[in-house]
Design a protein around this motif. Structure first.
Motif, mmCIF file in Angstrom:
data_model
loop_
_atom_site.group_PDB
_atom_site.id
_atom_site.type_symbol
_atom_site.label_atom_id
_atom_site.label_comp_id
_atom_site.label_asym_id
_atom_site.label_seq_id
_atom_site.Cartn_x
_atom_site.Cartn_y
_atom_site.Cartn_z
ATOM 1 N N UNK A 171 0.829 -1.209 0.000
ATOM 2 C CA UNK A 171 0.000 0.000 0.000
ATOM 3 C C UNK A 171 0.863 1.259 0.000
ATOM 4 N N UNK A 172 1.894 1.259 0.855
ATOM 5 C CA UNK A 172 2.762 2.430 0.908
ATOM 6 C C UNK A 172 3.610 2.569 -0.352
ATOM 7 N N UNK A 173 3.980 1.455 -0.930
ATOM 8 C CA UNK A 173 4.698 1.486 -2.199
ATOM 9 C C UNK A 173 3.854 2.194 -3.259
ATOM 10 N N UNK A 174 2.602 1.798 -3.397
ATOM 11 C CA UNK A 174 1.738 2.421 -4.390
ATOM 12 C C UNK A 174 1.452 3.877 -4.044
ATOM 13 N N UNK A 175 1.307 4.161 -2.761
ATOM 14 C CA UNK A 175 1.065 5.547 -2.327
ATOM 15 C C UNK A 175 2.176 6.466 -2.817
ATOM 16 N N UNK A 176 3.411 6.101 -2.539
ATOM 17 C CA UNK A 176 4.516 7.002 -2.848
ATOM 18 C C UNK A 176 4.893 6.955 -4.319
ATOM 19 N N UNK A 177 4.683 5.821 -4.973
ATOM 20 C CA UNK A 177 4.918 5.776 -6.410
ATOM 21 C C UNK A 177 3.933 6.683 -7.152
ATOM 22 N N UNK A 178 2.751 6.892 -6.591
ATOM 23 C CA UNK A 178 1.779 7.809 -7.178
ATOM 24 C C UNK A 178 2.048 9.249 -6.760
ATOM 25 N N UNK A 179 2.509 9.435 -5.547
ATOM 26 C CA UNK A 179 2.764 10.780 -5.015
ATOM 27 C C UNK A 179 3.833 11.519 -5.817
ATOM 28 N N UNK A 180 4.900 10.833 -6.182
ATOM 29 C CA UNK A 180 6.013 11.509 -6.862
ATOM 30 C C UNK A 180 5.567 12.143 -8.185
ATOM 31 N N UNK A 181 4.917 11.409 -9.093
ATOM 32 C CA UNK A 181 4.497 12.081 -10.327
ATOM 33 C C UNK A 181 3.380 13.090 -10.117
ATOM 34 N N UNK A 182 2.457 12.806 -9.192
ATOM 35 C CA UNK A 182 1.326 13.708 -8.998
ATOM 36 C C UNK A 182 1.742 15.021 -8.351
ATOM 37 N N UNK A 183 2.630 14.963 -7.366
ATOM 38 C CA UNK A 183 2.945 16.144 -6.570
ATOM 39 C C UNK A 183 4.270 16.799 -6.927
ATOM 40 N N UNK A 184 5.225 16.033 -7.447
ATOM 41 C CA UNK A 184 6.565 16.575 -7.699
ATOM 42 C C UNK A 184 6.858 16.651 -9.193
#
Length: 218
Positions: free
Chosen positions: A95-108
């Protein structure tokens, strides 16, 4: 030759973690060099496989096109679980893997569409462009700070085993505002990205695809 992947990418770009992953898995691939930020001719190289004319874009040996760096990384590692570069579906880290893999392109990563050409949003006003540049820089730094507050790394971001999340962060943290500020904003992740920088298996790769030139940390 029929089992070769084709990666549209460029030195120092978002294609770098994808190429590193292809190497670590041991897949055959070729790179179509397309630094799309350099102009229309470079963007046109990618247009046939990605109408957004952006890198990375991966063409599989079967001719399927996969775009978006996070999607490519997740797909590659799920398709090659023997490489152990992502948590399996039943792994508690998933779950955390998918969370942060999505966060990087969406937010950064998304901030760079604005930073590369601020005129897209504010026209030719130099003061407005400068304001956009500063605000996006601060936003990127704030996102790294927030991520750092939410992860508890071991040797790597999700524990003792490296995943493509570590590669993704190691590359993205080298972009603006560059590593010195990243270290300050995200001290918990700083040692992890340094560890990824120093991976013996990737030293030749970094030298070729994202060299540690003088002043690279900012």
């Amino acid at each position: 030759m029929g089992m070769v992947f084709t990666l549209y990418g460029a030195v120092g770009s978002g294609s770098v973690p994808v190429e590193a992953t292809l190497r670590l898995i041991g897949l055959d691939y070729r790179v179509v060099e397309a630094p799309t930020w350099e102009g229309e001719a470079e963007r046109d190289k990618v247009a046939a496989v990605n109408p957004m004319r952006q890198v990375p874009a991966l063409v599989t040996p079967g001719g399927e096109v996969v775009t978006e760096s996070a999607a490519i990384l997740i797909w590659l590692t799920d398709a090659h679980p023997q490489a152990r570069l992502s948590p399996a579906l039943d792994d508690p880290r998933r779950a955390q893997f998918l969370r942060w893999m999505s966060f990087i392109p969406a937010s950064i990563y998304s901030m760079f569409w604005v930073r590369d050409e601020p005129s897209r949003l504010v026209g030719d006003d130099p003061e407005a462009q400068a304001e956009i540049q500063q605000r996006t820089l601060d936003r990127i730094a704030a996102c790294w700070r927030m991520m750092d507050s939410q992860v508890t790394p071991g040797r790597f971001l999700l524990g003792e085993e490296m995943t493509v999340l570590d590669l993704y962060v190691a590359v993205a943290s080298r972009w603006t505002p560059r590593r010195r500020r990243f270290y300050a904003e995200a001290p918990g992740m700083a040692e992890v990205v340094r560890r990824v920088d120093a991976l013996p298996a990737l030293q030749d790769f970094w030298a070729e695809r994202f060299p540690f030139d003088d002043g690279w940390e900012g």
